[in-house]
Structure formats: C-alpha cells, structure tokens
Enzyme design. Structure first.
Site, PDB file in Angstrom:
ATOM      1  N   MET A   1      -1.069   2.872   4.383  1.00 54.82           N
ATOM      2  CA  MET A   1      -1.495   1.536   3.946  1.00 54.82           C
ATOM      3  C   MET A   1      -0.265   0.625   3.870  1.00 54.82           C
ATOM      4  O   MET A   1      -0.288  -0.407   3.182  1.00 54.82           O
ATOM      5  CB  MET A   1      -2.199   1.626   2.594  1.00 54.82           C
ATOM      6  CG  MET A   1      -3.482   2.451   2.681  1.00 54.82           C
ATOM      7  SD  MET A   1      -4.727   1.998   1.476  1.00 54.82           S
ATOM      8  CE  MET A   1      -3.855   2.331  -0.032  1.00 54.82           C
ATOM      9  N   GLY A   2       0.818   1.019   4.547  1.00 58.94           N
ATOM     10  CA  GLY A   2       2.019   0.171   4.554  1.00 58.94           C
ATOM     11  C   GLY A   2       2.818   0.342   3.281  1.00 58.94           C
ATOM     12  O   GLY A   2       2.656   1.312   2.548  1.00 58.94           O
TER      13      GLY A   2
ATOM     14  N   HIS B   1       7.812   3.974   2.303  1.00 57.64           N
ATOM     15  CA  HIS B   1       8.995   4.510   1.640  1.00 57.64           C
ATOM     16  C   HIS B   1       9.403   5.800   2.353  1.00 57.64           C
ATOM     17  O   HIS B   1       8.775   6.206   3.345  1.00 57.64           O
ATOM     18  CB  HIS B   1       8.726   4.749   0.145  1.00 57.64           C
ATOM     19  CG  HIS B   1       7.468   5.504  -0.124  1.00 57.64           C
ATOM     20  ND1 HIS B   1       7.330   6.846   0.183  1.00 57.64           N
ATOM     21  CD2 HIS B   1       6.276   5.120  -0.636  1.00 57.64           C
ATOM     22  CE1 HIS B   1       6.127   7.249  -0.143  1.00 57.64           C
ATOM     23  NE2 HIS B   1       5.453   6.220  -0.643  1.00 57.64           N
TER      24      HIS B   1
ATOM     25  N   HIS C   1       6.757   8.319   3.478  1.00 56.81           N
ATOM     26  CA  HIS C   1       6.046   8.040   4.739  1.00 56.81           C
ATOM     27  C   HIS C   1       6.924   8.422   5.934  1.00 56.81           C
ATOM     28  O   HIS C   1       6.435   8.969   6.925  1.00 56.81           O
ATOM     29  CB  HIS C   1       5.707   6.545   4.859  1.00 56.81           C
ATOM     30  CG  HIS C   1       4.726   6.053   3.842  1.00 56.81           C
ATOM     31  ND1 HIS C   1       5.085   5.237   2.795  1.00 56.81           N
ATOM     32  CD2 HIS C   1       3.386   6.253   3.724  1.00 56.81           C
ATOM     33  CE1 HIS C   1       4.012   4.953   2.081  1.00 56.81           C
ATOM     34  NE2 HIS C   1       2.975   5.558   2.607  1.00 56.81           N
TER      35      HIS C   1
ATOM     36  N   GLN D   1     -11.613   1.636  -0.136  1.00 57.08           N
ATOM     37  CA  GLN D   1     -11.202   2.705  -1.055  1.00 57.08           C
ATOM     38  C   GLN D   1     -10.693   2.169  -2.396  1.00 57.08           C
ATOM     39  O   GLN D   1     -10.247   2.938  -3.237  1.00 57.08           O
ATOM     40  CB  GLN D   1     -10.173   3.618  -0.390  1.00 57.08           C
ATOM     41  CG  GLN D   1      -8.792   3.024  -0.172  1.00 57.08           C
ATOM     42  CD  GLN D   1      -7.920   3.952   0.648  1.00 57.08           C
ATOM     43  OE1 GLN D   1      -8.097   4.092   1.846  1.00 57.08           O
ATOM     44  NE2 GLN D   1      -6.946   4.594   0.009  1.00 57.08           N
TER      45      GLN D   1
ATOM     46  N   GLY E   1       0.339  13.452   3.265  1.00 63.79           N
ATOM     47  CA  GLY E   1       1.215  13.929   2.200  1.00 63.79           C
ATOM     48  C   GLY E   1       0.448  14.756   1.172  1.00 63.79           C
ATOM     49  O   GLY E   1      -0.730  14.507   0.907  1.00 63.79           O
TER      50      GLY E   1
ATOM     51  N   ASP F   1      -1.000  13.262  -2.609  1.00 60.43           N
ATOM     52  CA  ASP F   1      -2.431  12.982  -2.789  1.00 60.43           C
ATOM     53  C   ASP F   1      -3.189  14.260  -2.437  1.00 60.43           C
ATOM     54  O   ASP F   1      -3.857  14.347  -1.403  1.00 60.43           O
ATOM     55  CB  ASP F   1      -2.858  11.834  -1.884  1.00 60.43           C
ATOM     56  CG  ASP F   1      -2.167  10.549  -2.258  1.00 60.43           C
ATOM     57  OD1 ASP F   1      -2.565   9.940  -3.245  1.00 60.43           O
ATOM     58  OD2 ASP F   1      -1.186  10.186  -1.584  1.00 60.43           O
TER      59      ASP F   1
ATOM     60  N   SER G   1       4.067   4.167  -3.233  1.00 61.73           N
ATOM     61  CA  SER G   1       4.108   2.704  -3.140  1.00 61.73           C
ATOM     62  C   SER G   1       3.899   2.090  -4.522  1.00 61.73           C
ATOM     63  O   SER G   1       4.368   0.995  -4.805  1.00 61.73           O
ATOM     64  CB  SER G   1       3.000   2.215  -2.213  1.00 61.73           C
ATOM     65  OG  SER G   1       3.164   2.818  -0.952  1.00 61.73           O
TER      66      SER G   1
HETATM   67  O1  PAF Z   1      -2.988   7.788   1.542  1.00 71.61           O
HETATM   68  C1  PAF Z   1      -3.181   6.632   1.972  1.00 71.61           C
HETATM   69  O2  PAF Z   1      -2.268   5.825   2.129  1.00 71.61           O
HETATM   70  C2  PAF Z   1      -4.610   6.206   2.288  1.00 71.61           C
HETATM   71  O3  PAF Z   1      -5.507   6.740   1.394  1.00 71.61           O
HETATM   72  C3  PAF Z   1      -5.011   6.504   3.752  1.00 71.61           C
HETATM   73  C4  PAF Z   1      -5.019   7.988   4.032  1.00 71.61           C
HETATM   74  C5  PAF Z   1      -4.051   5.791   4.690  1.00 71.61           C
HETATM   75  C6  PAF Z   1      -6.426   5.969   4.012  1.00 71.61           C
HETATM   76  O4  PAF Z   1      -6.511   4.599   3.824  1.00 71.61           O
END
Ligand code: PAF
Length: 283
Positions: free
Chosen positions: A30-31, A34, A37, A61, A149, A152, A188
């Site tokens: 989702m940008g 860091h 990612h 979400q 990752g 989560d 983030s």
């Molecule tokens: O973990 C995330 O950043 C988001 O939940 C994902 C997997 C990109 C889905 O929008």
C-alpha cells in the site's frame, strides 16, 4: 523499472515475459515503503526473473474512513526506493480501475472463520477487503510466486487459505518481520508515533519475547501469561486489543497440549495501531 496504471498495459507486458519463459514474482503493497518492504523485494528477486510490485491503498480493507483518508501517500519516495532496488514493474492502478462499480458493490472473497477473529474482530470487514484485492491482483498479475511479510501473520494465513481453497496457481512465501535495532517491527504505521511513543513502542516486542520465555519455562498457564502481558502493556500506556497465544496452524486458541504456537498481539499507542507476533515450538 516499467510503470503501468492500467490492467491492460500490465497484462500485455506480463504476457510478453511469460511467453519468454520468465518467472514472475509479485509483491503487493500500500506504499509508504520502508526497509521491510524492500526486504520483501529482495526475497522476491530470489524466487524469479521479474519482480512486480503494486502500490494501491485499498479502500475496501479500511473499516475506518478517517484511517483511509490519513494513510500516507509517499509515491515519489516509494518510486525512488523501488528503482534503487531494481524492480521490473510497478503497477499503480487507481481506485476506479480496481473497483469500477465502487468497492461497496464489488464481488467479495470471504475466508470464513479466520477472517473474523483477532484483527478481523477488531476491524470488521478488513480481511474481506484484503482477500478481495489480493485475489484481483493475483488474477491481473498471474505471478508464479507472491511474497508477503510475516508481521501481518493473520493476513498471511488468510491469503494462504484463500489460495489453497480457491486453487490460485501461485506459491505464497512468508518473509520474517524486519525490525528496527530496538526490536520494533517495521510498519508504515510507526510514522504515527510521537517521539515519546516511538521510545515506548519496542516494549510490545519485549513483552512478546517475555511471554515466549514464560511459555518455554512452563511454570505458568497460558491465561496467566496473557493476562500479565496485557497488564504490562496497559501500565505502560498501550491500549491492547488482544494478546493471545494461538496454534500456528489455524490461529485457534492454544491448549496446554498445542506445541507449534504463535503469540499474536495488537495494541494502540497514541494514534498508531501496532501489531506483532512471535513463534515458538514447545516440542
Ligand atoms: O499488507 C498490506 O500492505 C495490504 O494488506 C496488502 C496485502 C497490500 C493488500 O492491500
């Protein structure tokens, strides 16, 4: 680094790579990128020939509109970071491209049970939004491998179950949590912490490590260990949502006989909702 905004352009390029026999690895984000990612990208590189990264802040979400509106947009910096690590394609669709009829009207992917506990209970609808957007991206990218990752942990399990049960032809790889030098899991959302809260934040991981040691010692019950952890967090300014010892297989409550465990935690600190986990095997 190629950069595409439309599903058609993305598909055309991916098709060309695929017919050239190249293996495609996908990293969804989702940008607000860091080091965590970038570590996912590094792992992705080891599993294929072409690394595709998406940046899409998925409205479906977010159960809280203000949280969605406040989500940081750091696109210029994100692109520079991705260029520096040498990805092959950045997919940057708009909300209208992903949800042409609006996300409230979109078909949904529901992973029952697993989506309704822990983070799913605290953020109703969250995992339906995650599973739906990840399913869409899997259908667009049709990657051989996708990397997520382990911070989560529940999300990773939801995605694994969706892939198994809906027969998506993609291999899912989990990557260990990237931590700051003081133990705080990179996220983030750490950017929402004040200077004082940032100093306090690593305590969440310390409490997880302490609970792991207590479980390994075996002197106290799971319920006692969970209660002590919650008390420590509350006493130090956190607002815990859950701190729970679960079976690593399915995230159901651990029993005294469960050996393969994960301790999962979510707690607010100021405006930041922090999540973390630690695994252990008592076998
Ligand atoms: O973990 C995330 O950043 C988001 O939940 C994902 C997997 C990109 C889905 O929008």
């Amino acid at each position: 680094m190629l950069r595409f905004n439309t599903i058609n352009d993305t598909r055309q390029q991916l098709h060309a790579w695929r017919i050239a026999g190249e293996r495609i690895v996908f990293v969804a984000t989702m940008g607000n990128l860091h080091q965590g990612h970038l570590r996912l990208v590094e792992h992705a590189r080891q599993h294929g020939d072409r690394v595709v990264v998406s940046i899409f802040v998925n409205p479906m979400q977010f159960n809280d509109k203000d949280d969605f509106a406040a989500y940081p947009n750091t696109l210029a910096q994100d692109e520079a970071k991705l260029k520096a690590v040498g990805i092959d394609m950045l997919f940057l669709p708009s909300v209208e491209m992903v949800y042409p009829g609006g996300h409230q009207q979109n078909s949904e992917v529901i992973v029952p049970g697993l989506s309704d506990i822990l983070c799913g209970a605290c953020r109703p609808g969250h995992f339906v939004g995650v599973a739906t957007v990840v399913a869409k991206f899997f259908n667009i990218v049709q990657a051989d491998v996708a990397v997520f990752g382990e911070k989560d942990f529940q999300q990773l399990m939801v995605i694994r179950r969706m892939v198994n049960e809906l027969c998506f032809p993609v291999e899912i790889i989990g990557v260990p949590t990237e931590r700051e030098s003081d133990g705080l899991a990179m996220s983030s959302r750490n950017g929402y912490l004040s200077v004082e809260e940032r100093q306090q934040a690593p305590l969440l991981y310390k409490v997880l490590v302490q609970a792991k040691l207590q479980l390994e010692n075996g002197d106290e019950s799971i319920a006692e260990i969970e209660a002590q952890a919650q008390q420590t967090l509350q006493a130090t300014g956190f607002r815990p949502e859950y701190f729970s010892v679960r079976s690593v297989q399915d995230l159901v409550l651990a029993e005294a006989s469960t050996q393969d465990l994960v301790i999962v935690a979510a707690a607010w600190l100021g405006k930041a909702r922090l999540i973390d986990n630690i695994r252990l095997n008592l076998g």
